[in-house]
Design a protein around this motif. Structure first.
Motif, short mmCIF file in Angstrom:
data_model
loop_
_atom_site.label_atom_id
_atom_site.label_comp_id
_atom_site.label_asym_id
_atom_site.label_seq_id
_atom_site.Cartn_x
_atom_site.Cartn_y
_atom_site.Cartn_z
N SER A 294 5.93 2.33 -11.77
CA SER A 294 5.74 1.50 -13.24
C SER A 294 5.84 0.24 -12.94
O SER A 294 6.65 -0.46 -11.87
N THR A 295 5.13 -0.67 -13.74
CA THR A 295 5.00 -2.13 -13.61
C THR A 295 5.05 -2.97 -14.95
O THR A 295 4.96 -1.96 -15.95
N ASP B 50 3.15 -5.98 -16.78
CA ASP B 50 1.80 -6.80 -16.72
C ASP B 50 2.42 -8.28 -16.85
O ASP B 50 3.44 -8.71 -17.49
N GLY C 185 -0.80 -4.99 -14.06
CA GLY C 185 0.03 -4.13 -13.14
C GLY C 185 -0.36 -2.82 -12.94
O GLY C 185 0.36 -2.15 -12.33
N LYS D 17 -0.98 -1.41 -9.55
CA LYS D 17 0.17 -1.40 -8.60
C LYS D 17 0.97 -0.04 -8.98
O LYS D 17 1.63 0.74 -8.31
N ALA D 18 0.98 0.14 -10.22
CA ALA D 18 1.91 1.42 -10.56
C ALA D 18 1.34 2.59 -10.08
O ALA D 18 2.05 3.45 -9.69
N LEU E 296 2.02 2.71 -6.37
CA LEU E 296 3.64 3.06 -6.40
C LEU E 296 3.74 4.72 -6.35
O LEU E 296 4.57 5.21 -5.89
N ASN F 67 3.23 -0.23 -17.99
CA ASN F 67 2.13 0.56 -17.11
C ASN F 67 3.13 1.48 -16.39
O ASN F 67 4.12 1.35 -15.74
N SER F 68 2.70 2.67 -16.58
CA SER F 68 3.13 4.04 -15.79
C SER F 68 2.27 4.74 -15.25
O SER F 68 1.06 5.03 -15.79
#
Length: 407
Positions: free
Chosen positions: A262-263, A265, A275, A278-279, A282, A397-398
Motif C-alpha cells: 500500500s502507498t 499518492d 504511488g 509502488k504498491a 511492494l 493505493n493498495s
C-alpha cells in the motif's frame, strides 16, 4: 517472511448481478450486468441515475426479526454474507474456542440509509422519534461489531476506512492477526449507500457517470470513459492459518493471501509520481514473486481518463506492454466502495479454481494504454496467481497478490 500461510476457506458474496457466490460467479462468467436505473427510489431529479442494486434480498428471510429495526441495509447484507462465508468454510462459530476468531472489515460510508431515515424522522416529527439504534447503526465499525456479536467472535477485530482501497487493507490487517496467532478472521467488506443522502455524498466526488445507458455508462479504459456507476454489495472471506485449516479438515482451500502493498499518492502539483506502481511492486515483493508469475490483474477501473491512464501506466511499467491479462468485472456491478476489492478477491479465487478469467463488458480499450484487457467473453486460462488493485479517493493505493495452494 512469516512461516504462517494465510488462506481463504470460505466466501460470502452479495453482488448486483448475483446473490451468493455461485450465482455471482455464473453471472460474471456469462457477462451479465446488474447495472440499471435505480429502482428503490426515484432518481429523476439527480444527474446520475444508474446503479448496481442488489435484487431479491429480503433481510427477514436471513436474519432474526430483532435485528431488523437496529440495522442498516449494508449491515443486513453483511450479516447474511458472513453466514454464507462460514457455511462455505464449514465453520460453526459457536464451536470455536474463546478469543480464537475475530472480524476485520472495511467501510466507506457506514449505514447511510439508516441515518437518512432517522434524519427524516428528526426533521418531520422531532427528536423523540429518532431511534436509539441510530447511535451505532450508521457507524463505520458497525458491520464488524454486529458480525462479532452475532457469531461470538471475541478475538482481534476492527475496521479499516480507506474508501475503495479499504477492502484490501482490511484483508491485509486480518492476515497480520493470523500471523500473530489468531486462528480465524472474517474479513472483507460489504457496502451499501444507494439512498438519496448517500447518493449526493457520492456525487460530491465528481467521479460518477451521468449516462442513462446501462451498457455505456461505466467504461474503464475506454475512450468514452466519463465516470463510474456506484453499486452495493461486496464479499466477506474466512481467513485461516493453513495448518489450522488442515487440522480441522477444511472442505476447501480457495488459495493464499500471498502479498500486500500500500502507498499514498503525493499531493497534487508536487511533481512526484503516483504511488500505484509502488504498491504493486511492494505486493509482489511481499509475495516473493516476479511479475511473470502473475496470470491476471483485477483492475481498479476508475473510468476517468486521467485515473485510467495512471493505472494503465502502472500495470505496463511492472508487467510490460500487454504483458498480463487485465480484467474489470466490476463493469457488471458498478464500483461497490469498500466492497469492490473483496468482490474482486472472490472472483480471483474463483478464477484460480475454474481456470477462467472473467470479462470486462462493454469496453473498447484505448490502444495507447497497451493493456491486454479481457473483454466481452471469459478467457479460459490457467490462473495460478492474481493481483487485485484498488484505489481510494484522496490518494489511497493498495495491491494484493493471491495464489492457489494446489488443494
Amino acid at each position: 517472511m512469516s512461516a504462517v500461510t494465510t488462506v481463504v476457506t470460505g466466501l460470502g458474496v452479495a453482488a448486483p448481478n448475483g446473490l451468493g457466490t455461485e450465482a455471482y460467479w455464473a453471472a460474471t462468467r456469462a457477462g451479465t450486468s446488474g447495472i440499471g436505473r435505480i429502482a428503490r427510489w426515484d432518481p429523476a431529479r439527480y444527474p446520475s441515475r444508474l446503479a448496481g442494486e442488489i435484487e431479491g434480498f429480503a433481510a427477514q428471510e436471513h436474519l432474526p426479526g430483532r435485528l431488523l429495526p437496529q440495522t442498516d441495509r449494508m449491515t443486513q447484507l453483511a450479516l447474511a454474507g458472513a453466514d454464507w462465508a462460514f457455511a462455505d468454510a464449514g465453520v460453526v462459530p459457536a464451536e470455536l474456542p474463546d478469543y480464537a476468531a475475530g472480524v476485520i472489515t472495511a467501510s466507506s460510508a457506514g449505514g447511510f440509509e439508516f441515518g437518512q431515515k432517522e434524519l427524516k424522522a428528526l426533521w418531520s416529527q422531532g427528536s423523540r422519534y429518532v431511534s436509539a439504534y441510530q447511535s451505532f447503526a450508521w457507524f463505520y465499525a458497525v458491520n464488524s461489531g454486529q458480525i462479532s456479536i452475532r457469531n461470538g467472535l471475541r478475538g482481534p477485530s476492527g475496521v479499516v476506512v480507506s474508501d475503495q482501497a479499504g477492502g484490501l487493507d482490511a484483508v491485509a490487517q486480518a492476515r497480520r492477526q493470523i500471523r500473530k496467532g489468531t486462528r480465524l478472521v472474517m474479513s472483507g467488506a460489504i457496502d451499501a449507500s444507494i439512498c438519496p443522502w448517500g447518493w449526493v455524498a457520492q456525487m460530491a466526488g465528481n467521479r460518477m457517470s451521468t449516462s442513462d445507458d446501462p451498457e455505456r455508462a461505466y467504461l474503464p479504459f475506454d475512450a468514452a470513459a466519463a465516470g463510474h456507476v456506484p453499486g452495493e454489495g461486496g464479499a466477506l472471506l474466512v481467513l485461516e492459518d493453513l495448518d489450522s485449516a488442515r487440522e480441522r479438515g477444511a472442505r476447501r482451500i480457495y488459495g493464499e493471501i500471498a502479498g500486500y502493498g500500500s502507498t499514498f499518492d503525493p499531493r497534487p502539483g508536487s511533481g512526484r509520481p503516483p504511488g500505484l506502481r509502488k504498491a504493486i511492486e511492494l505486493a509482489l515483493a511481499d509475495a516473493e514473486m516476479a511479475p511473470g508469475e502473475i496470470d491476471v490483474v483485477f483492475a481498479d477501473a476508475a473510468a476517468l481518463p486521467e485515473l485510467d491512464r495512471i493505472e494503465a501506466e502502472a500495470i505496463t511499467a511492472v508487467f510490460g506492454a500487454r504483458g498480463v491479462p487485465v480484467t474489470a468485472p466490476k463493469t457488471m456491478t458498478g464500483r461497490l466502495n469498500s466492497g469492490a476489492a473483496p468482490l474482486d478477491l472472490a472472483a480471483a479465487f474463483l478464477a484460480i479454481r475454474d481456470g477462467v478469467i472473467p470479462p470486462s463488458i462493454g469496453v473498447d480499450p484505448v490502444e495507447d494504454y497497451r493493456l491486454d484487457l479481457v473483454t466481452e467473453r471469459p478467457r479460459p486460462a490457467p490462473v495460478r496467481a492474481a493481483l487485485v488493485v484498488a484505489r481510494g479517493h484522496g490518494g489511497f493505493n493498495s495491491a494484493l497478490v493471491v495464489r492457489g495452494t494446489g488443494q
